[in-house]
Design a protein around this motif. Structure first.
Motif, PDB file in Angstrom:
ATOM      1  N   SER A  67       1.050   6.604 -66.290  1.00 30.02           N
ATOM      2  CA  SER A  67       0.116   5.586 -65.463  1.00 30.02           C
ATOM      3  C   SER A  67       0.614   4.483 -65.763  1.00 30.02           C
ATOM      4  O   SER A  67       1.622   4.312 -66.497  1.00 30.02           O
ATOM      5  N   TRP A  68       0.095   3.432 -65.093  1.00 28.97           N
ATOM      6  CA  TRP A  68       0.663   2.095 -65.518  1.00 28.97           C
ATOM      7  C   TRP A  68       0.637   1.588 -66.845  1.00 28.97           C
ATOM      8  O   TRP A  68       1.313   0.990 -67.471  1.00 28.97           O
ATOM      9  N   SER A  69      -0.829   2.046 -67.441  1.00 32.01           N
ATOM     10  CA  SER A  69      -1.010   1.801 -68.676  1.00 32.01           C
ATOM     11  C   SER A  69       0.041   2.296 -69.656  1.00 32.01           C
ATOM     12  O   SER A  69       0.256   1.750 -70.780  1.00 32.01           O
ATOM     13  N   ARG A  70       0.238   3.690 -69.493  1.00 34.97           N
ATOM     14  CA  ARG A  70       1.252   4.409 -70.443  1.00 34.97           C
ATOM     15  C   ARG A  70       2.699   3.865 -70.191  1.00 34.97           C
ATOM     16  O   ARG A  70       3.220   3.413 -71.223  1.00 34.97           O
ATOM     17  N   LEU A  71       3.060   3.352 -69.179  1.00 34.57           N
ATOM     18  CA  LEU A  71       4.121   2.548 -68.861  1.00 34.57           C
ATOM     19  C   LEU A  71       4.279   1.256 -69.502  1.00 34.57           C
ATOM     20  O   LEU A  71       5.210   0.965 -69.985  1.00 34.57           O
ATOM     21  N   ARG A  72       3.257   0.364 -69.581  1.00 36.99           N
ATOM     22  CA  ARG A  72       3.100  -0.839 -70.052  1.00 36.99           C
ATOM     23  C   ARG A  72       3.336  -0.478 -71.755  1.00 36.99           C
ATOM     24  O   ARG A  72       3.981  -1.423 -72.349  1.00 36.99           O
ATOM     25  N   THR A  73       2.635   0.295 -72.201  1.00 33.20           N
ATOM     26  CA  THR A  73       2.810   0.765 -73.569  1.00 33.20           C
ATOM     27  C   THR A  73       4.343   1.127 -73.834  1.00 33.20           C
ATOM     28  O   THR A  73       4.900   0.745 -75.012  1.00 33.20           O
ATOM     29  N   GLN A  74       4.773   1.809 -73.192  1.00 32.50           N
ATOM     30  CA  GLN A  74       6.013   2.457 -73.355  1.00 32.50           C
ATOM     31  C   GLN A  74       7.358   1.511 -73.220  1.00 32.50           C
ATOM     32  O   GLN A  74       8.317   1.461 -74.029  1.00 32.50           O
ATOM     33  N   LEU A  75       6.986   0.606 -72.092  1.00 32.57           N
ATOM     34  CA  LEU A  75       7.973  -0.322 -71.993  1.00 32.57           C
ATOM     35  C   LEU A  75       7.960  -1.709 -72.522  1.00 32.57           C
ATOM     36  O   LEU A  75       8.735  -2.604 -72.532  1.00 32.57           O
ATOM     37  N   GLY A  76       6.739  -1.950 -72.780  1.00 30.42           N
ATOM     38  CA  GLY A  76       6.355  -3.214 -73.507  1.00 30.42           C
ATOM     39  C   GLY A  76       6.813  -4.386 -72.665  1.00 30.42           C
ATOM     40  O   GLY A  76       6.383  -4.478 -71.547  1.00 30.42           O
ATOM     41  N   SER A  77       7.659  -5.399 -73.232  1.00 29.90           N
ATOM     42  CA  SER A  77       8.144  -6.524 -72.565  1.00 29.90           C
ATOM     43  C   SER A  77       8.766  -6.263 -71.131  1.00 29.90           C
ATOM     44  O   SER A  77       9.059  -7.432 -70.479  1.00 29.90           O
ATOM     45  N   ALA A  78       9.277  -5.098 -71.200  1.00 28.34           N
ATOM     46  CA  ALA A  78      10.238  -4.961 -69.868  1.00 28.34           C
ATOM     47  C   ALA A  78       9.419  -4.755 -68.880  1.00 28.34           C
ATOM     48  O   ALA A  78       9.801  -4.883 -67.618  1.00 28.34           O
ATOM     49  N   LEU A  79       8.057  -4.555 -68.953  1.00 26.35           N
ATOM     50  CA  LEU A  79       7.151  -4.414 -67.962  1.00 26.35           C
ATOM     51  C   LEU A  79       6.114  -5.677 -67.756  1.00 26.35           C
ATOM     52  O   LEU A  79       5.035  -5.317 -68.636  1.00 26.35           O
ATOM     53  N   PRO A  80       6.220  -6.590 -67.093  1.00 23.87           N
ATOM     54  CA  PRO A  80       5.368  -7.814 -67.105  1.00 23.87           C
ATOM     55  C   PRO A  80       4.025  -7.550 -66.240  1.00 23.87           C
ATOM     56  O   PRO A  80       4.046  -6.229 -65.593  1.00 23.87           O
ATOM     57  N   ARG A  81       3.121  -8.127 -66.602  1.00 23.63           N
ATOM     58  CA  ARG A  81       1.734  -7.896 -65.927  1.00 23.63           C
ATOM     59  C   ARG A  81       2.203  -8.237 -64.459  1.00 23.63           C
ATOM     60  O   ARG A  81       2.644  -9.056 -63.976  1.00 23.63           O
ATOM     61  N   MET A  82       1.673  -7.209 -63.475  1.00 22.19           N
ATOM     62  CA  MET A  82       1.832  -7.108 -62.151  1.00 22.19           C
ATOM     63  C   MET A  82       0.724  -6.965 -61.352  1.00 22.19           C
ATOM     64  O   MET A  82      -0.394  -6.477 -61.542  1.00 22.19           O
ATOM     65  N   THR A  83       0.636  -7.539 -60.082  1.00 27.19           N
ATOM     66  CA  THR A  83      -0.313  -7.546 -59.008  1.00 27.19           C
ATOM     67  C   THR A  83      -0.229  -6.090 -58.285  1.00 27.19           C
ATOM     68  O   THR A  83       0.876  -5.554 -58.580  1.00 27.19           O
ATOM     69  N   ALA A  84      -0.980  -5.650 -57.570  1.00 28.60           N
ATOM     70  CA  ALA A  84      -0.768  -4.334 -56.868  1.00 28.60           C
ATOM     71  C   ALA A  84       0.330  -4.636 -55.874  1.00 28.60           C
ATOM     72  O   ALA A  84       1.291  -3.692 -55.715  1.00 28.60           O
ATOM     73  N   ALA A  85       0.484  -5.857 -55.352  1.00 27.25           N
ATOM     74  CA  ALA A  85       1.791  -5.918 -54.618  1.00 27.25           C
ATOM     75  C   ALA A  85       3.004  -5.989 -55.318  1.00 27.25           C
ATOM     76  O   ALA A  85       3.981  -5.499 -54.850  1.00 27.25           O
ATOM     77  N   ASP A  86       2.990  -6.460 -56.473  1.00 23.49           N
ATOM     78  CA  ASP A  86       4.155  -6.394 -57.323  1.00 23.49           C
ATOM     79  C   ASP A  86       4.506  -5.086 -57.685  1.00 23.49           C
ATOM     80  O   ASP A  86       5.676  -4.549 -57.626  1.00 23.49           O
ATOM     81  N   LYS A  87       3.709  -3.986 -57.943  1.00 14.40           N
ATOM     82  CA  LYS A  87       3.742  -2.675 -58.226  1.00 14.40           C
ATOM     83  C   LYS A  87       4.428  -1.966 -57.326  1.00 14.40           C
ATOM     84  O   LYS A  87       5.090  -0.921 -57.323  1.00 14.40           O
ATOM     85  N   ILE A  88       3.852  -2.131 -55.927  1.00 15.81           N
ATOM     86  CA  ILE A  88       4.231  -1.747 -54.967  1.00 15.81           C
ATOM     87  C   ILE A  88       5.641  -1.964 -54.701  1.00 15.81           C
ATOM     88  O   ILE A  88       6.466  -0.995 -54.137  1.00 15.81           O
ATOM     89  N   GLN A  89       6.013  -3.322 -54.849  1.00 17.51           N
ATOM     90  CA  GLN A  89       7.306  -3.462 -54.416  1.00 17.51           C
ATOM     91  C   GLN A  89       8.458  -3.085 -55.472  1.00 17.51           C
ATOM     92  O   GLN A  89       9.420  -2.443 -55.218  1.00 17.51           O
ATOM     93  N   VAL A  90       7.895  -2.965 -56.790  1.00 17.00           N
ATOM     94  CA  VAL A  90       8.784  -2.324 -57.921  1.00 17.00           C
ATOM     95  C   VAL A  90       8.954  -0.852 -57.381  1.00 17.00           C
ATOM     96  O   VAL A  90       9.932  -0.197 -57.524  1.00 17.00           O
ATOM     97  N   LEU A  91       8.071  -0.312 -57.123  1.00 15.57           N
ATOM     98  CA  LEU A  91       8.200   1.242 -56.680  1.00 15.57           C
ATOM     99  C   LEU A  91       9.003   1.750 -55.643  1.00 15.57           C
ATOM    100  O   LEU A  91       9.697   2.581 -55.368  1.00 15.57           O
ATOM    101  N   VAL A  92       8.865   0.588 -54.624  1.00 22.35           N
ATOM    102  CA  VAL A  92       9.895   0.698 -53.468  1.00 22.35           C
ATOM    103  C   VAL A  92      11.321   0.737 -53.884  1.00 22.35           C
ATOM    104  O   VAL A  92      12.095   1.412 -53.591  1.00 22.35           O
ATOM    105  N   TRP A  93      11.519  -0.363 -54.915  1.00 22.83           N
ATOM    106  CA  TRP A  93      13.051  -0.300 -55.349  1.00 22.83           C
ATOM    107  C   TRP A  93      13.363   0.880 -56.206  1.00 22.83           C
ATOM    108  O   TRP A  93      14.413   1.326 -56.171  1.00 22.83           O
ATOM    109  N   VAL A  94      12.327   1.217 -56.977  1.00 26.13           N
ATOM    110  CA  VAL A  94      12.634   2.395 -57.647  1.00 26.13           C
ATOM    111  C   VAL A  94      12.903   3.810 -56.815  1.00 26.13           C
ATOM    112  O   VAL A  94      13.977   4.240 -57.041  1.00 26.13           O
TER     113      VAL A  94
END
Length: 156
Positions: A67-94
Motif C-alpha cells: 500500500s502507499w502507507s507501507r511504501l511511505r514507511t519503507q521508503l521514508g524521505s525517498a517518497l514525498p507526499r503526493m496527490t493522486a495525480a502524482d501517484k499515477i504519474q509515478v506508477l506510469v514511470w514505474v
C-alpha cells in the motif's frame, strides 16, 4: 465530504478577496490537487518512481501486495507526499520498464490499497492498456495481475 469542500471553497474565496497578491504556494497546491494535477516536479516524481519500482520489486519477490502507507514507511524521505495525480504519474514511470508480456508492478499497489485500486485504470490507460469499466471486474483483473507479478518474480 461535500460540506467540507464547500467550507474549503468558501475559506479560499475569503482569502482571495482579502489579498490582492498571488496565492501562497500551499494554497495553489490545494487547488491543483483538487483538479488532479501533479504537484511535484518531474525530477522529484522520477526519483520517487525509481524508489517505488525497487520497493514493488521487493514486494513481488516477497509475494505480497503493498500500500502507499507501507511504501511511505519503507521508503521514508525517498517518497514525498503526493496527490493522486502524482501517484499515477509515478506508477506510469514505474511500469514503463515492465515488459509488455508481464503484468504491471503497480497491480501490487492496487491489490493492497483499496483506495488506490480505481486509479489502476488511469495507470493502465496511460500505458495503452485497457481495463474493465465495472469495478468488480476491475478487481478481478487486479487480483489476476498481482498473481501474475508474483509468478513472474518468484525466484528472481
Amino acid at each position: 465530504m461535500e460540506k467540507w469542500r464547500s467550507e474549503l471553497t468558501a475559506a479560499k474565496s475569503d482569502q482571495n478577496e482579502s489579498s490582492s497578491a498571488s496565492p501562497a504556494p500551499a494554497q495553489h497546491g490545494v487547488a491543483d490537487a483538487q483538479r488532479g494535477e501533479p504537484q511535484l516536479t518531474e525530477e522529484a516524481l522520477k526519483s520517487a518512481a525509481a524508489a517505488v519500482r525497487g520497493a514493488l520489486k521487493k514486494s513481488a519477490r516477497e509475494q505480497s501486495a503493498t500500500s502507499w502507507s507501507r511504501l511511505r514507511t519503507q521508503l521514508g524521505s525517498a517518497l514525498p507526499r503526493m496527490t493522486a495525480a502524482d501517484k499515477i504519474q509515478v506508477l506510469v514511470w514505474v511500469d514503463q520498464a515492465t515488459p509488455p508480456d508481464e503484468a504491471l508492478l503497480s497491480s501490487l499497489l492496487a491489490a493492497g490499497d483499496s483506495e488506490f485500486a480505481p486509479h489502476y485504470r488511469s495507470v493502465a490507460a496511460a500505458l495503452g492498456l485497457e481495463t474493465p469499466t465495472n469495478d468488480d471486474e476491475l478487481q478481478d483483473v487486479i487480483e489476476a495481475d498481482a498473481q501474475q507479478v508474483f509468478d513472474n518474480w518468484r525466484g528472481r
